[in-house]
Design an enzyme around this catalytic site. Sequence first.
Site, PDB file in Angstrom:
ATOM      1  N   LYS A  84      55.859   6.890  28.732  1.00  0.00           N
ATOM      2  CA  LYS A  84      55.673   6.047  29.932  1.00  0.00           C
ATOM      3  C   LYS A  84      54.590   6.493  30.906  1.00  0.00           C
ATOM      4  CE  LYS A  84      58.976   8.486  32.797  1.00  0.00           C
ATOM      5  NZ  LYS A  84      59.946   8.450  33.861  1.00  0.00           N
ATOM      6  N   SER A 124      58.038  -3.706  32.056  1.00  0.00           N
ATOM      7  CA  SER A 124      57.559  -3.153  33.322  1.00  0.00           C
ATOM      8  C   SER A 124      56.775  -4.201  34.095  1.00  0.00           C
ATOM      9  CB  SER A 124      56.633  -1.969  33.006  1.00  0.00           C
ATOM     10  OG  SER A 124      55.908  -1.600  34.138  1.00  0.00           O
ATOM     11  N   TYR A 149      49.442   2.202  27.878  1.00  0.00           N
ATOM     12  CA  TYR A 149      50.885   2.126  28.147  1.00  0.00           C
ATOM     13  C   TYR A 149      51.278   0.684  28.453  1.00  0.00           C
ATOM     14  CZ  TYR A 149      55.182   2.069  30.873  1.00  0.00           C
ATOM     15  OH  TYR A 149      56.429   1.742  31.352  1.00  0.00           O
ATOM     16  N   LYS A 153      53.725  -2.441  26.412  1.00  0.00           N
ATOM     17  CA  LYS A 153      54.800  -3.295  26.948  1.00  0.00           C
ATOM     18  C   LYS A 153      54.496  -4.768  26.683  1.00  0.00           C
ATOM     19  CE  LYS A 153      57.431  -0.014  28.617  1.00  0.00           C
ATOM     20  NZ  LYS A 153      58.626   0.368  27.868  1.00  0.00           N
ATOM     21  N   LEU A 200      55.126   8.701  43.048  1.00  0.00           N
ATOM     22  CA  LEU A 200      55.226   9.018  44.471  1.00  0.00           C
ATOM     23  C   LEU A 200      56.500   9.788  44.848  1.00  0.00           C
ATOM     24  CD1 LEU A 200      54.013   8.737  47.310  1.00  0.00           C
ATOM     25  CD2 LEU A 200      55.245   6.554  47.507  1.00  0.00           C
TER      26      LEU A 200
HETATM   27  P1  NAD Z   1      62.233   8.774  30.441  1.00  0.00           P
HETATM   28  O1  NAD Z   1      61.043   9.403  29.800  1.00  0.00           O
HETATM   29  O2  NAD Z   1      62.985   9.550  31.440  1.00  0.00           O
HETATM   30  O3  NAD Z   1      63.258   8.304  29.300  1.00  0.00           O
HETATM   31  C1  NAD Z   1      62.833   7.873  28.032  1.00  0.00           C
HETATM   32  C2  NAD Z   1      63.717   8.556  27.006  1.00  0.00           C
HETATM   33  O4  NAD Z   1      63.301   8.114  25.709  1.00  0.00           O
HETATM   34  C3  NAD Z   1      63.591  10.090  27.018  1.00  0.00           C
HETATM   35  O5  NAD Z   1      64.888  10.675  27.044  1.00  0.00           O
HETATM   36  C4  NAD Z   1      62.861  10.415  25.717  1.00  0.00           C
HETATM   37  O6  NAD Z   1      63.240  11.663  25.190  1.00  0.00           O
HETATM   38  C5  NAD Z   1      63.258   9.236  24.845  1.00  0.00           C
HETATM   39  N1  NAD Z   1      62.292   8.908  23.789  1.00  0.00           N
HETATM   40  C6  NAD Z   1      60.964   8.738  23.885  1.00  0.00           C
HETATM   41  N2  NAD Z   1      60.442   8.434  22.699  1.00  0.00           N
HETATM   42  C7  NAD Z   1      61.469   8.403  21.812  1.00  0.00           C
HETATM   43  C8  NAD Z   1      61.574   8.146  20.415  1.00  0.00           C
HETATM   44  N3  NAD Z   1      60.500   7.865  19.672  1.00  0.00           N
HETATM   45  N4  NAD Z   1      62.792   8.190  19.843  1.00  0.00           N
HETATM   46  C9  NAD Z   1      63.903   8.490  20.572  1.00  0.00           C
HETATM   47  N5  NAD Z   1      63.864   8.752  21.891  1.00  0.00           N
HETATM   48  C10 NAD Z   1      62.653   8.707  22.508  1.00  0.00           C
HETATM   49  O7  NAD Z   1      61.742   7.380  31.049  1.00  0.00           O
HETATM   50  P2  NAD Z   1      62.493   6.384  32.047  1.00  0.00           P
HETATM   51  O8  NAD Z   1      61.822   6.459  33.365  1.00  0.00           O
HETATM   52  O9  NAD Z   1      63.937   6.538  31.951  1.00  0.00           O
HETATM   53  O10 NAD Z   1      62.049   4.996  31.403  1.00  0.00           O
HETATM   54  C11 NAD Z   1      62.835   4.328  30.431  1.00  0.00           C
HETATM   55  C12 NAD Z   1      62.103   3.076  29.960  1.00  0.00           C
HETATM   56  O11 NAD Z   1      61.798   2.261  31.084  1.00  0.00           O
HETATM   57  C13 NAD Z   1      60.769   3.370  29.275  1.00  0.00           C
HETATM   58  O12 NAD Z   1      60.611   2.465  28.186  1.00  0.00           O
HETATM   59  C14 NAD Z   1      59.759   3.087  30.345  1.00  0.00           C
HETATM   60  O13 NAD Z   1      58.510   2.691  29.817  1.00  0.00           O
HETATM   61  C15 NAD Z   1      60.421   1.934  31.089  1.00  0.00           C
HETATM   62  N6  NAD Z   1      59.960   1.817  32.486  1.00  0.00           N
HETATM   63  C16 NAD Z   1      60.060   2.906  33.320  1.00  0.00           C
HETATM   64  C17 NAD Z   1      59.575   2.800  34.627  1.00  0.00           C
HETATM   65  C18 NAD Z   1      59.628   3.987  35.566  1.00  0.00           C
HETATM   66  O14 NAD Z   1      58.913   3.969  36.571  1.00  0.00           O
HETATM   67  N7  NAD Z   1      60.453   4.998  35.313  1.00  0.00           N
HETATM   68  C19 NAD Z   1      59.002   1.592  35.089  1.00  0.00           C
HETATM   69  C20 NAD Z   1      58.949   0.511  34.210  1.00  0.00           C
HETATM   70  C21 NAD Z   1      59.435   0.631  32.904  1.00  0.00           C
HETATM   71  N1  UFG Z   2      50.856   7.592  45.299  1.00  0.00           N
HETATM   72  C1  UFG Z   2      50.255   8.446  46.212  1.00  0.00           C
HETATM   73  N2  UFG Z   2      50.288   9.786  45.961  1.00  0.00           N
HETATM   74  C2  UFG Z   2      50.890  10.305  44.851  1.00  0.00           C
HETATM   75  C3  UFG Z   2      51.509   9.432  43.933  1.00  0.00           C
HETATM   76  C4  UFG Z   2      51.470   8.067  44.173  1.00  0.00           C
HETATM   77  O1  UFG Z   2      49.699   8.003  47.205  1.00  0.00           O
HETATM   78  O2  UFG Z   2      50.859  11.535  44.668  1.00  0.00           O
HETATM   79  C5  UFG Z   2      50.838   6.145  45.570  1.00  0.00           C
HETATM   80  C6  UFG Z   2      50.096   5.363  44.494  1.00  0.00           C
HETATM   81  O3  UFG Z   2      48.726   5.307  44.800  1.00  0.00           O
HETATM   82  C7  UFG Z   2      50.793   4.013  44.576  1.00  0.00           C
HETATM   83  C8  UFG Z   2      52.211   4.341  45.022  1.00  0.00           C
HETATM   84  O4  UFG Z   2      52.156   5.669  45.556  1.00  0.00           O
HETATM   85  O5  UFG Z   2      50.194   3.260  45.583  1.00  0.00           O
HETATM   86  C9  UFG Z   2      53.213   4.313  43.887  1.00  0.00           C
HETATM   87  O6  UFG Z   2      52.711   5.102  42.822  1.00  0.00           O
HETATM   88  P1  UFG Z   2      53.586   5.488  41.555  1.00  0.00           P
HETATM   89  O7  UFG Z   2      52.712   6.297  40.649  1.00  0.00           O
HETATM   90  O8  UFG Z   2      54.876   6.062  41.979  1.00  0.00           O
HETATM   91  O9  UFG Z   2      53.921   4.063  40.895  1.00  0.00           O
HETATM   92  P2  UFG Z   2      52.942   2.925  40.336  1.00  0.00           P
HETATM   93  O10 UFG Z   2      53.260   1.687  41.086  1.00  0.00           O
HETATM   94  O11 UFG Z   2      51.544   3.351  40.302  1.00  0.00           O
HETATM   95  O12 UFG Z   2      53.400   2.863  38.803  1.00  0.00           O
HETATM   96  C10 UFG Z   2      54.733   2.619  38.442  1.00  0.00           C
HETATM   97  C11 UFG Z   2      55.056   3.339  37.141  1.00  0.00           C
HETATM   98  C12 UFG Z   2      54.282   2.746  36.000  1.00  0.00           C
HETATM   99  C13 UFG Z   2      54.491   1.276  35.941  1.00  0.00           C
HETATM  100  C14 UFG Z   2      54.178   0.641  37.259  1.00  0.00           C
HETATM  101  C15 UFG Z   2      54.564  -0.801  37.251  1.00  0.00           C
HETATM  102  O13 UFG Z   2      54.750   4.714  37.236  1.00  0.00           O
HETATM  103  O14 UFG Z   2      54.752   3.307  34.798  1.00  0.00           O
HETATM  104  O15 UFG Z   2      54.934   1.277  38.301  1.00  0.00           O
HETATM  105  O16 UFG Z   2      54.120  -1.457  38.365  1.00  0.00           O
HETATM  106  F1  UFG Z   2      53.693   0.740  34.997  1.00  0.00           F
END
Ligand code: NAD
Ligand code: UFG
Length: 338
Positions: A84, A124, A149, A153, A200
């Site tokens: 991710k 996402s 990435y 999606k 952030l």
């Molecule tokens: P995370 O990395 O904490 O959790 C993902 C889990 O998947 C991990 O435990 C990892 O070990 C496991 N994993 C990865 N590849 C694998 C594989 N090939 N086989 C089995 N397990 C595997 O991430 P998260 O923040 O919990 O995100 C979960 C999902 O949500 C992801 O698909 C991510 O893209 C999506 N998502 C996350 C965010 C965010 O900001 N956290 C935003 C939008 C979408």
């Molecule tokens: N930011 C800072 N300083 C930092 C980190 C982030 O100013 O050290 C700001 C970024 O510029 C942004 C905001 O905080 O304006 C949020 O940033 P994040 O990195 O926390 O989140 P994003 O919105 O950039 O991205 C997140 C997920 C991505 C996903 C996206 C979907 O990390 O995986 O949301 O909108 F694709």
Amino acid sequence: MSILVTGGTGYIGSHTCIALMEAGYDVVIADNYYNSKPVVLERIRELAGKEPVFYNCDIRDRAGLDKIFTEQKIDSVIHFAGLKAVGESCHMPLQYFDNNVSGTVVLLEVMAAHGVRRIVFSSSATVYGSENESPLVEDMHIGSVSNPYGRTKVMIEEILNDLYASDDRWSICKLRYFNPIGAHKSGRIGEDPNGIPNNLMPYISRVAVGKLEQLTIFGNDYDTPDGTCVRDYIHVLDLARGHINAVQKTLADTGLFTYNLGTGHGYSVLEVVNAFIKVTGQNVPYRIGPRREGDLACVYSDASRAKAELGWEAQYGIEDMCADAWRWQSRNPDGYDG
Ligand code: NAD
Ligand code: UFG
């Protein structure tokens, strides 16, 4: 009812497993611990008071998945497993396409072979790309994303669309998450990124706990009320609860569904920093730095479809998100390694 949760020991997955067990579901987890640790499983057990079945399995491992579906009666799948990190995906695109896209295809094939045709997929807000203006609505055209990435999606969403078009016995819920932050109220599970956080809230928390010196705010010259970027932050507990509604949808109806999971409200980076300082009483030194490449000024959801069709809406505000992120970070200064 038994739910297979891929990526169930990750950040969102762990919170969702607890919510599922609290709602009475049996949980089977498949995770390869690529970005999580075995201790998470113990904490899930501790908080839910129940043991999830666990398979150390990579979703690209067809035989491993086949074993799970043979040994367990699975009613529906929540598919979190994936890589991710936006920046990392630009340096290792093939690993992202292999893990996220190929892994999902293997999962779907094994599901079909076992007659399980219900899936909730972690998409996402990034799929909306740079051309759509907030509030973002599910029917908008998607795809103009700028990094591998995000493209994984979009590609997986398209694969799911084509799958449903080929066989309408499937029930597919694509959930587009906005910015998940916060942690479980117990302070026992939360987000534990490796190395220096990209996002952030983990960055703010690590500054507050004294692990990092100061936050850099990436730009204050955006066309937003205070010049810093605006995002739709959502409490991970609200997000977890949304998955219960989505699973229920897959169990009740066939169809192809897409839902934003956000609050519908945007907060600027400065508003988040100030809310964190206010709620926690901690000092968060920051400086204003240059813009980060690829950031959009303003991203927030129209959250009305999930409310109308799933009966779900976010309950927690930004202050809860900050307080709960801090409880997790302050009680676990070294994350799960503590
Ligand atoms: P995370 O990395 O904490 O959790 C993902 C889990 O998947 C991990 O435990 C990892 O070990 C496991 N994993 C990865 N590849 C694998 C594989 N090939 N086989 C089995 N397990 C595997 O991430 P998260 O923040 O919990 O995100 C979960 C999902 O949500 C992801 O698909 C991510 O893209 C999506 N998502 C996350 C965010 C965010 O900001 N956290 C935003 C939008 C979408
Ligand atoms: N930011 C800072 N300083 C930092 C980190 C982030 O100013 O050290 C700001 C970024 O510029 C942004 C905001 O905080 O304006 C949020 O940033 P994040 O990195 O926390 O989140 P994003 O919105 O950039 O991205 C997140 C997920 C991505 C996903 C996206 C979907 O990390 O995986 O949301 O909108 F694709």
